[in-house]
Design an enzyme around this catalytic site. Structure first.
Site, PDB file in Angstrom:
ATOM      1  N   ASP A   1      26.563  27.680 -83.422  1.00 52.09           N
ATOM      2  CA  ASP A   1      27.929  27.428 -83.904  1.00 52.09           C
ATOM      3  C   ASP A   1      28.280  28.149 -85.213  1.00 52.09           C
ATOM      4  OD1 ASP A   1      27.416  25.571 -81.948  1.00 52.09           O
ATOM      5  OD2 ASP A   1      28.005  23.831 -83.117  1.00 52.09           O
TER       6      ASP A   1
ATOM      7  N   GLN B   1      25.016  28.141 -87.634  1.00 54.71           N
ATOM      8  CA  GLN B   1      23.798  27.445 -87.256  1.00 54.71           C
ATOM      9  C   GLN B   1      22.705  28.465 -86.984  1.00 54.71           C
ATOM     10  OE1 GLN B   1      23.884  23.433 -86.314  1.00 54.71           O
ATOM     11  NE2 GLN B   1      24.617  24.285 -88.235  1.00 54.71           N
TER      12      GLN B   1
ATOM     13  N   GLU C   1      32.103  17.527 -79.388  1.00 46.09           N
ATOM     14  CA  GLU C   1      31.547  18.218 -80.546  1.00 46.09           C
ATOM     15  C   GLU C   1      32.622  19.060 -81.221  1.00 46.09           C
ATOM     16  OE1 GLU C   1      26.913  19.008 -79.532  1.00 46.09           O
ATOM     17  OE2 GLU C   1      28.285  20.454 -78.654  1.00 46.09           O
TER      18      GLU C   1
ATOM     19  N   TRP D   1      25.151  26.285 -73.541  1.00 42.90           N
ATOM     20  CA  TRP D   1      23.914  25.532 -73.708  1.00 42.90           C
ATOM     21  C   TRP D   1      23.099  25.422 -72.431  1.00 42.90           C
ATOM     22  CZ3 TRP D   1      21.390  24.915 -77.898  1.00 42.90           C
ATOM     23  CH2 TRP D   1      22.041  24.874 -79.128  1.00 42.90           C
TER      24      TRP D   1
END
Length: 496
Positions: free
Chosen positions: A20, A36, A195, A279
């Site tokens: 991210d 991240q 999220e 993901w």
């Protein structure tokens, strides 16, 4: 093999794993990209905030780790804000830009929100001694995004209350003490996790400001895995109310996630980056020493489509300065059944801008009893038979993106084909279409329908794609406008 896939224009980490974007902020001189980052391995673990700065959102300079992992947890997603007037009281003796970061510290049993301040223009942060500033005792409570709401003179935080499938809104006057304001959701797609919320104002085509709430979900995308959805509505300083129940997503493909919008810009100005990944497979991609890329920077606006619905427009920014012309043409004609091949240099980012008009369709052969195939295809290909194609199916007014014929990566969740409808009422002539494509290492982006449709995909050919093929299948095509460019390398990384 890993160098073959590293982009030369899209941001990638120097090494390790990246997901991210975090703390996107313009301090008046530099755009900061925190992200991240696991600097030690190409998978998600030991997450900290990596950091890079830029003056144009394309040429990035790597900086030291800005927020490390500590005994209090990994440094998960969050935001950075400018407190120009020291309304928080955190910067009594500041002599630079007053930058505060709010982010999630994550432990296996708890996620809580931390505050840190920078006294060196965002190069590093010192954590507030009274952390955490917000903790509800939940293991899934993360990704704060904060902005100053001028009408109510308070800071507002949007935060994912993951297990509730809700976005919580909290208010504060000092960035330290937070009061619950309201919750939004569940809404939109049914998902496992909510999220990375972002609540911002975006200008529409009339100059009016519209509130837009972005919510990333994982898993739960119709394409599989993770995706970002958005809601257009009103915000009164405490409650977000959507204007309709329409489901909207930022992307029709699979690899744009955790979109975050820059703070520190002028009111209504919205500039974003998204992580290019999903993901379902992001930790297994065919790159050994790095994994992760950011999208091109995109300017956001709102436009009403021909059906009367407000829609997000995403326009890539600042690319013009990188262009080196390969070919520019106008009014070229490709007859029915014909194709045209154009050689491409390897190891260079490619940009293609095309506006076309298909011939009128007539079924005149009485012997034809099957369906009529009228399509136009753009394919990036090689002599090994691989191709990455984008095309327009005229009868159904749909475009497609097909990466299924690439052989550099195989995974059960690596979906190959995506499609989206085109609203031809947008054009002066319903037989028209515009496409804007970028191929840069493993990064592929498609913008269509005057940037109302966006598709973002990771691509992994076994060999470089060194040929561009234009093909008219069943119908003739007039290419009103054709621009083909290479793009100068901006990332200081080794690529092929």
């Amino acid at each position: 093999m890993s160098r073959q896939y590293r982009p030369s224009v899209h941001f990638t980490p120097p090494a390790g794993f990246m997901n991210d974007p975090n703390g996107l902020i313009f301090d008046g001189a530099h755009y900061h990209l925190y992200y991240q980052h696991n600097p030690d391995a190409a998978f998600s673990a030991n997450i900290c905030w990596g950091h890079a700065i830029s003056t144009d959102l394309l040429n990035w300079k790597d900086q030291p780790i800005a927020v490390p992992a500590t005994i209090d947890g990994q440094a998960y997603t969050g935001c950075a804000v400018l407190d120009r007037d020291n309304s928080s009281g955190l910067f009594p003796n500041a002599h630079g830009t007053n930058i505060a970061a709010l982010y999630t510290r994550s432990l296996p049993t708890r996620q809580s929100q931390y505050l840190a301040v920078s006294t060196n223009n965002g190069q590093s942060f010192e954590e507030y001694q009274g952390n955490p500033v917000l903790d509800i005792g939940s293991p899934n409570f993360r990704d704060p995004q904060v902005f100053f709401h001028e009408p109510t003179r308070k800071w507002v935080m949007a935060l994912a209350e993951v297990e509730k499938h809700q976005i919580g809104f909290y208010g504060s006057t000092d960035l330290i003490h937070w009061t619950h304001l309201s919750n939004f959701g569940p809404a939109g797609l049914p998902a496992v996790n909510y999220e990375c919320p972002n609540l911002i104002q975006i200008c529409d085509e009339h100059g009016a400001l519209r509130w837009v709430l972005f919510v990333s979900i994982n898993p739960g995308s119709p394409m599989g895995g993770s995706v970002t959805q958005y809601f257009i509505g009103e915000f009164d300083g405490a409650v977000f109310t959507p204007s309709d129940a329409i489901l909207r997503m930022t992307d029709f493909a699979k690899d744009a996630y955790a979109m975050q919008v820059y703070s520190g810009l002028q009111p209504g100005e919205a500039v974003t980056l998204a992580w290019m990944g999903n993901w379902q497979y992001c930790q297994e991609l065919p790159t050994q020493d790095w994994r992760g890329a950011m999208s091109l920077p995109r300017r956001l606006s709102i436009r009403q489509d021909p059906n009367g619905y407000p829609r997000l427009v995403q326009t890539p920014m600042n690319i013009e300065k990188l262009r080196r012309t390969l070919l520019c043409e106008k009014a070229a004609y490709l007859p029915k059944g014909a194709h045209r091949d154009i050689s491409l240099p390897t190891g260079r980012a490619i940009e293609l801008v095309i506006r076309l008009k298909v011939d009128e369709s007539y079924q005149t052969d009485p012997a034809i009893s099957g369906p009529e195939i009228n399509r136009f295809e753009i394919a990036f290909a090689n002599d090994a038979g691989e191709k990455l194609s984008v095309g327009y199916d005229v009868p159904s007014a749909q475009i497609w993106l097909d990466r299924s014929k690439l052989r550099g990566f195989d995974h059960p969740f690596y979906t190959g084909r995506f499609a989206t409808p085109i609203n031809t009422a947008l054009y002066p002539d319903a037989r028209m279409l515009d496409l804007h494509l970028f191929l840069d290492g493993c990064a592929f982006e498609i913008y269509a329908n005057e940037h109302l449709e966006t598709g973002t995909a990771l691509v992994y050919p076994g060999k470089p794609l060194d040929m561009l093929r234009l093909k008219a299948d069943g119908i003739g095509v007039t290419i009103d406008h054709f621009e083909l460019y290479t793009l100068d390398k901006t990332m200081c990384r080794e690529t092929l």
